[in-house]
Design an enzyme around this catalytic site. Structure first.
Site, short mmCIF file in Angstrom:
data_model
loop_
_atom_site.label_atom_id
_atom_site.label_comp_id
_atom_site.label_asym_id
_atom_site.label_seq_id
_atom_site.Cartn_x
_atom_site.Cartn_y
_atom_site.Cartn_z
N SER A 63 0.79 -1.22 0.00
CA SER A 63 0.00 0.00 0.00
C SER A 63 0.83 1.28 0.00
O SER A 63 0.39 2.29 -0.53
CB SER A 63 -0.94 0.01 1.21
OG SER A 63 -0.22 -0.12 2.41
N LYS A 80 -10.87 1.27 -2.63
CA LYS A 80 -9.88 1.73 -3.60
C LYS A 80 -10.53 1.72 -5.00
O LYS A 80 -11.36 2.55 -5.29
CB LYS A 80 -8.63 0.85 -3.53
CG LYS A 80 -7.73 1.19 -2.36
CD LYS A 80 -8.20 0.71 -1.04
CE LYS A 80 -7.27 1.08 0.09
NZ LYS A 80 -7.83 0.84 1.41
N HIS A 111 -4.97 -3.09 -3.29
CA HIS A 111 -4.49 -2.16 -4.32
C HIS A 111 -4.24 -2.82 -5.67
O HIS A 111 -3.77 -2.16 -6.59
CB HIS A 111 -3.22 -1.45 -3.81
CG HIS A 111 -3.47 -0.70 -2.54
ND1 HIS A 111 -4.02 0.56 -2.51
CD2 HIS A 111 -3.32 -1.07 -1.24
CE1 HIS A 111 -4.16 0.96 -1.26
NE2 HIS A 111 -3.74 -0.01 -0.47
C1 LIG Z 1 -3.67 -3.61 1.97
C2 LIG Z 1 -4.79 -2.98 2.74
N1 LIG Z 1 -5.62 -3.78 3.43
C3 LIG Z 1 -6.64 -3.27 4.14
C4 LIG Z 1 -6.86 -1.92 4.20
C5 LIG Z 1 -7.97 -1.43 5.06
O1 LIG Z 1 -9.14 -1.41 4.34
P1 LIG Z 1 -10.31 -0.43 4.82
O2 LIG Z 1 -9.85 0.96 4.50
O3 LIG Z 1 -11.49 -0.89 4.05
O4 LIG Z 1 -10.46 -0.62 6.29
C6 LIG Z 1 -6.03 -1.05 3.47
C7 LIG Z 1 -6.21 0.41 3.44
O5 LIG Z 1 -7.06 1.07 3.84
C8 LIG Z 1 -4.98 -1.59 2.73
O6 LIG Z 1 -4.15 -0.81 2.04
#
Ligand SMILES: Cc1ncc(COP(=O)(O)O)c(C=O)c1O
Length: 397
Positions: free
Chosen positions: A182, A242, A210
């Protein structure tokens, strides 16, 4: 010993953050139209959102949400196991499972919640969870919550992952990784990790926040690019904040695994289900992701234009060919100063600092989107050259 007072603790923590240039503030977005955002009454071009495909404001997606809200209301009324599971959730889960080739899917309110749920429900004391050091915080936090042994291997080091799994053969084992990292934008070595997981009897879990929508045929993400499917990656997470342009996350797996998580994961059981209208909106996004491949083509050309221009200006690029294009600057103060200069020039790029990234690796996390024009990218590059001192040894585009 007198009790610690929260007021003293908080004041000391804040003073410490201030000394390290680590204070954090939220910006109020007063309006948005694609990449243009209104902040403090001023229009800026944002290069730090995650709406990679420009679907968050797509008319079909907004209309689907409005129609479902008119029909179902704005809330789900309860936990999924009480009254929160609606027909829109069920339809979306079935469509996602069919699209990605899994038996079953489960819709969560957020990716963070889903990762806590996966780990807490599947892992216990005596188990091992091996993770890439640069995995997203919620994968790490999930393993901590589960009470298993957490081991973190150096970024993308497949042999280290293998060694960490080999050191302990009792209990169950999970190998968990982001599909695309990320804060760095590079892809995990998924094909090799799948071999390691198979050799070590570990369950491979990929969080493709992503990669989904952006990579592979029909936007089927990092697994499709690596030629992997449900057999090699028994558990896949697709966060929706995303490329889907919405909110929530869909977990995909076998009927047995997903059934177990749906019945036992505390973060899932004890939380109100997401709005049915969000599920309806995400069904509309899914349709666009599958059919409008021009969005991925345009995004790829925006990414290439940025990389070529950045390289020509000697800006310090990373090995990323995704919409995440970080410029790593090192000290917090340096990243903050660069973000300030960019904002003066009309660009919103938030400085990313520890603990989101490792100490000494503060950066501008530039993200590109279908909403950016060539002129936007060229303008950002000029502003960046002014805000960031060129590196001596640029990576080729
Ligand atoms: C790889 C990854 N997993 C999970 C999340 C968390 O998801 P959410 O924003 O829906 O809580 C993110 C970023 O927000 C992320 O970059």
């Amino acid at each position: 010993m007198p009790r610690t007072r929260f007021a003293d603790r908080l004041a000391a923590a804040r003073a410490d953050r201030a000394a390290r240039d680590a204070l954090r503030t939220r910006r109020e977005i007063e309006g948005r139209e694609g990449a243009r955002v209104l902040v403090d009454g001023r229009q800026l071009t944002s290069f730090c959102g995650n709406d990679y495909l420009g679907l968050g404001q797509h008319l079909d997606v907004v209309a689907a949400m409005q129609e479902a809200a008119a029909w179902h209301g704005v809330g789900s009324t309860g936990s999924p196991l009480v009254t929160g599971h609606h027909v829109e959730h069920a339809l979306f889960e079935r469509e996602m499972a069919a699209w990605l080739g899994y038996e079953r899917a489960l819709f969560f309110s957020s990716g963070y919640q889903a990762n806590l749920a996966v780990m807490q429900s599947l892992l216990e004391a005596g188990d091992t969870c091996v993770q890439d050091k640069l995995n997203h915080a919620c994968l790490i936090d999930g393993a901590r919550l589960a009470g298993c042994e957490l081991k973190r291997y150096p970024h993308a080091d497949v042999e280290a992952a293998m060694r960490q799994l080999m050191t302990r053969r009792d209990g169950a084992a999970m190998l968990a990784t982001d599909g695309v990292f990320s804060m760095d934008g590079d892809a995990a070595p998924l094909a090799d990790l799948a071999l390691v997981a198979r050799a070590q009897d570990a369950l491979l879990y990929v969080d493709d926040a992503h990669g989904i929508g952006v990579l592979g045929p029909e936007g089927r993400g990092s697994l499709a690019v690596a030629g992997l499917g449900a057999r090699e990656v028994p558990l896949l997470l697709v966060p929706l904040g995303k490329a889907f342009g919405g909110q929530g996350a869909v977990l995909l797996g076998s009927a047995a695994i997903i059934g177990h998580i749906a019945e036992t994961a505390r973060p899932y059981l004890f939380s109100t289900a997401p709005a049915p209208a969000m599920a309806a909106a995400m069904r509309a996004s899914l349709k666009l992701i599958r059919t409008e491949s021009w969005r991925r083509a345009k995004l790829a050309s925006v990414v290439m234009r940025f990389r070529r221009g950045a390289s020509a200006r000697g800006l310090p690029l990373q090995e990323s060919f995704t919409p995440i294009q970080p410029i790593v600057l090192g000290e917090n103060a340096k990243a903050l100063a660069a973000a300030r200069t960019l904002e003066e020039g009309g660009y919103l790029v938030t400085a990313i600092r520890p603990p989101t990234v490792p100490e000494g690796q503060a950066r501008l996390r530039i993200t590109l989107s279908v909403d950016h024009s060539e002129a936007d990218v060229d303008g950002l590059l000029v502003a960046l050259a002014d805000a960031v001192k060129p590196a001596a040894d640029p990576i080729p585009a």
